[in-house]
Design an enzyme around this catalytic site. Structure first.
Site, PDB file in Angstrom:
ATOM      1  N   HIS B  56       0.823  -1.215   0.000  1.00 14.13           N
ATOM      2  CA  HIS B  56       0.000   0.000   0.000  1.00 14.13           C
ATOM      3  C   HIS B  56       0.855   1.262   0.000  1.00 14.13           C
ATOM      4  O   HIS B  56       0.383   2.331   0.370  1.00 14.13           O
ATOM      5  CB  HIS B  56      -0.911   0.015   1.236  1.00 14.13           C
ATOM      6  CG  HIS B  56      -1.701  -1.240   1.420  1.00 14.13           C
ATOM      7  ND1 HIS B  56      -2.591  -1.683   0.489  1.00 14.13           N
ATOM      8  CD2 HIS B  56      -1.707  -2.164   2.420  1.00 14.13           C
ATOM      9  CE1 HIS B  56      -3.135  -2.828   0.908  1.00 14.13           C
ATOM     10  NE2 HIS B  56      -2.612  -3.138   2.070  1.00 14.13           N
ATOM     11  N   HIS B 219      -6.946  -4.868  -1.021  1.00 18.42           N
ATOM     12  CA  HIS B 219      -6.227  -6.112  -1.324  1.00 18.42           C
ATOM     13  C   HIS B 219      -6.894  -6.839  -2.483  1.00 18.42           C
ATOM     14  O   HIS B 219      -6.654  -8.018  -2.699  1.00 18.42           O
ATOM     15  CB  HIS B 219      -6.201  -7.026  -0.107  1.00 18.42           C
ATOM     16  CG  HIS B 219      -5.818  -6.342   1.149  1.00 18.42           C
ATOM     17  ND1 HIS B 219      -6.746  -5.816   2.025  1.00 18.42           N
ATOM     18  CD2 HIS B 219      -4.601  -6.052   1.666  1.00 18.42           C
ATOM     19  CE1 HIS B 219      -6.105  -5.248   3.034  1.00 18.42           C
ATOM     20  NE2 HIS B 219      -4.812  -5.369   2.839  1.00 18.42           N
TER      21      HIS B 219
END
Lengths: 332, 332
Positions: B56, B219
């Site tokens: 991320h 995700h």
């Protein structure tokens, strides 16, 4: 083609509209696609202006602000802005001390900025000096270029000449900084994928799933050669070798930039940077300052470029000077 | 799969190695994959710590520095860091005034940070408070989540709680800021493409060339629904509607973030931001501060997310306070 756009013919204006909304401190002329630092020139300060085709964001509009550019003129995607608009911006940013044009070395840009300089001089008696950036060691001539292409080195010219102007240096001195940077900066890029120009609607070139293109241009112009996909370390070598072969970067501090082409995540750019540092250190090159991120892109292309610039004390001081723009910001 | 990596099993450490090389002001423990603000805790200051699975970036390691996080613990890609490492980081950043854990609401993270808090308290008597961020309005439960997922709101919690700690507020006050932000922040995302986890070597999910997925998780967890590809304006509506349907953002200033998922160019994010501003303004929502860029990504996913946070004078002041991290930097 899946892009977050509304109309392929309006992507530049729509994007500038967002930049203007996000940064009300800037003065954005949407009709003429010019991003200004403010409504008025800074009296007495040398004006620093750049521009070119869009599709390389944050270059150039994201570098307008205190300590960097006074204005950026945005052409259509991968298309030079017209001379009349560059002339208008030139006149607008002249605070009485003249204007520096920072131009990437593409035939259209060089020609249009030259005409703009003449227009501005004729119309409003502004003194314009031009520094052309031609830092890409990949190829000598290219699709849109006589000589080398101007790429990542432009970011350094804009920051360092911008800082010199902000410090109150006169036009000759600001030009000298810009020339010194342009003379001492080298870049090389690699594409993992093509980019897709919105109006074209399909990838600019085909690149097989197991190949990469070394020496790619920022408009997808052909590079040096295609090679099988390999790891970050070998790609780092493939970028470093031609740069160090072209200019000696040992014996003094160096600025380094690992730049993403737009579609590559930051985590991969840091992996590249780790490999670049390791290899440069082994070859006697010492990095004093760095940038890792998306600074001069090619729409949604995956890939990266490496830029090295020979530093000196003056350039280091100018680098560390405060800058406040949408894409580069530090200091007060 | 074409990625700038060396070894699918070492992408996290290799990327942290690059972060460490680019930012020598940080203290990076490569063995334990912890990014620290410095070698020692800041005496008397509340420690602010976050972390979670990697992939991320710049979250979380890119937010370590003055005015934001004291440490970030990086798990493997999309995998929570283990409790022992979070406990170690917790002890390390305790300057005697306790530590705040900022945790995204995923089952693994919540459990591991809870165990870490207990470990740290038992081993070194540090007082730990936890704020869980669960701002994603897309779905109630998800692949790795009971309740809502924590996404873009985390960036705001980290900046604002970090600023409160930097200002010398005590643990209860810093926790109160973090809770207020977590309670008043909402997000919604969209995927134009899947991401590809390096160790998997292929896209996490299949998304047809003419469809997008609304409410995607960071995700690649399933969102609300797949719809035909459409324009930026309609995508803006599809993100705004569920957010405004969940919380009233009229009647006061608002923070807004248009965040890229990693593979989307900045120019498109600005187009999205222009559409978001236009629509929010029409619906009586006033943006006081904004972020447009890649702040919490999903590897190489193309797409974006929108985050809105209700502001108040205290939060605006904390936002404007200086911050110096690799990914967010302004002020002195």
């Amino acid at each position: 083609m899946k892009k977050l756009i509304n109309d392929v013919d309006n992507v530049v204006v729509d994007s500038l509209r967002g930049l203007a909304a996000a940064h009300p401190e800037l003065h954005v002329d949407l009709e003429h696609r010019i991003v200004y630092r403010g409504a008025e020139p800074v009296p007495g300060k040398v004006g620093v202006l750049s521009g070119g085709g869009s599709g390389h964001e944050p270059l150039h509009g994201g570098y307008v602000g205190v300590g960097m550019l006074d204005a950026a003129v945005a052409g259509e995607v991968f298309t030079s802005p017209t001379p009349d608009l560059v002339a208008e911006a030139t006149t607008h940013v002249d605070g009485g001390s003249g204007v520096l044009h920072i131009v990437k070395n593409y035939t259209g840009d060089v020609m249009n900025f030259e005409m703009a300089a003449e227009l501005a001089a004729a119309e409003s008696d502004v003194r314009v000096e031009t520094v052309v950036v031609a830092d890409d060691v990949a190829v000598e001539d290219s699709l849109y270029t006589a000589g080398r292409r101007g790429v990542g080195g432009t970011v350094f010219v804009e920051k360092l000449a911008g800082a010199a102007a902000e410090a109150g240096r006169d036009l000759d001195a600001v030009v000298a900084v810009a020339r010194r940077v342009a003379d001492n900066v080298r870049s090389m890029g690699v594409a993992l994928t093509s980019c897709t120009v919105p109006a074209a609607g399909k990838p600019t070139f085909d690149l097989p799933a197991d190949e990469i293109e070394l020496g790619i241009g920022i408009h997808g112009e052909p590079g040096r050669k295609r090679v099988p996909m390999t790891n970050a370390g070998q790609i780092a070598d493939a970028l470093i070798d031609p740069i160090l072969g072209d200019l000696d970067f040992t014996g003094g501090p160096v600025f380094a930039m690992v730049n993403g082409m737009g579609g590559t995540p930051l985590s991969e750019l840091y992996i590249m940077y780790a490999d670049v540092v390791e290899r440069l250190t082994a070859r006697g090159v010492t990095i004093a300052r760095n940038l890792v991120g998306n600074y001069i892109t090619s729409l949604d292309m995956a890939g990266c470029s490496l830029t090295l610039l020979r530093a000196d004390d003056d350039l280091l001081g100018l680098w560390d000077a405060p800058v406040h723009t949408p894409a580069l910001s530090w200091g007060r």
